[in-house]
Design an enzyme around this catalytic site. Structure first.
Site, mmCIF file in Angstrom:
data_model
loop_
_atom_site.group_PDB
_atom_site.id
_atom_site.type_symbol
_atom_site.label_atom_id
_atom_site.label_comp_id
_atom_site.label_asym_id
_atom_site.label_seq_id
_atom_site.Cartn_x
_atom_site.Cartn_y
_atom_site.Cartn_z
ATOM 1 N N GLU A 45 -3.812 -18.540 69.231
ATOM 2 C CA GLU A 45 -4.046 -16.897 68.817
ATOM 3 C C GLU A 45 -3.977 -16.078 70.217
ATOM 4 O OE1 GLU A 45 -6.793 -17.507 64.848
ATOM 5 O OE2 GLU A 45 -7.772 -17.257 66.865
ATOM 6 N N ASP A 102 -5.782 -13.179 66.524
ATOM 7 C CA ASP A 102 -6.523 -13.402 65.203
ATOM 8 C C ASP A 102 -6.060 -12.464 64.104
ATOM 9 O OD1 ASP A 102 -8.325 -15.082 63.488
ATOM 10 O OD2 ASP A 102 -9.260 -13.213 63.380
#
Length: 228
Positions: A124, A52
């Protein structure tokens, strides 16, 4: 049924891992880890956390370089449209992550392979694994190749409700409204179906993990129909 295949995933993303265990961790849902109970075996959650942060940096740098005249506020909104759940899960579907993710039997039975929240996490977590395995350059290549393309279309989905409202007003029509048509699934895995109407006439329907997402999808589908 779990069918993790490292070589197939590597082929799909065009990256070969030095440490294959990182890729397997990136594909391991917490439900699977809790079910197999192997000491030291980790889910993808920590890799997702790292991915992220890496994604925010790479996407921010890309937009900074390619949209030189865009002010900060619009850059922030554009980045949000690119890294939203719908966009990341859509890319993960294209890369086949739903076929390879390791899930518990219960998660499998309740449709985990197609759940947008899990697919979003997987984009992610794989990015985090690539970053740890090969550094920033292959991480950039992954994001640029699979995410930083067709940006206008990604932005259209994110702004769908506003864009549809503007289209309707431009055509001199009336009011855009949304109607909840159906709720599906158990409480922990609900799906909502909403319709979008203009002056009481339904234009399209959309489905999502929340009413807001379903409305957004309905608006997006209505815009696509109008553009055809």
């Amino acid at each position: 049924m779990n069918k993790f295949d490292a070589s197939m995933i590597e082929k799909n993303i065009n990256y070969e891992f030095y440490d294959k265990s990182l890729l397997k961790q990136a594909m391991s849902h917490s439900s699977y880890v809790n079910e197999i109970k192997i000491k030291g075996y980790r889910s993808y959650e920590r890799l997702e956390f790292l991915g992220d942060a890496v994604l925010e940096l790479i996407s921010s740098e890309y937009l900074y370089e390619h949209y030189g005249d865009m002010p900060e506020g619009k850059l922030t909104k554009l980045r949000a449209s690119i890294v939203c759940e719908f966009t990341l899960s859509s890319v993960s579907k294209q890369l086949g992550y739903g076929d390879f993710v390791l899930l518990s039997k219960g998660e499998e039975l309740t449709g985990g392979r197609n759940r947008n929240s899990i697919l979003c996490d997987l984009f992610e977590s794989v990015l985090g694994a690539i970053y740890l395995d090969g550094g920033m350059e292959p991480a950039k290549k992954y994001v640029h190749t699979f995410l930083m393309t067709d940006i206008e279309s990604k932005q259209l989905f994110y702004d769908a409700k506003t864009t549809l409202q503007e289209m309707v007003q431009k055509d001199g029509k009336g009011v855009v409204t949304y109607k909840l048509l159906e709720e599906k699934g158990p409480d922990h895995n609900k799906s909502f179906v909403c319709g979008v109407l203009v002056d009481g006439v339904q234009l399209a329907i959309g489905e999502g993990t929340s009413k807001k997402n379903a409305e957004q999808m309905a608006a997006y589908q209505a815009i696509l129909k109008q553009k055809q």
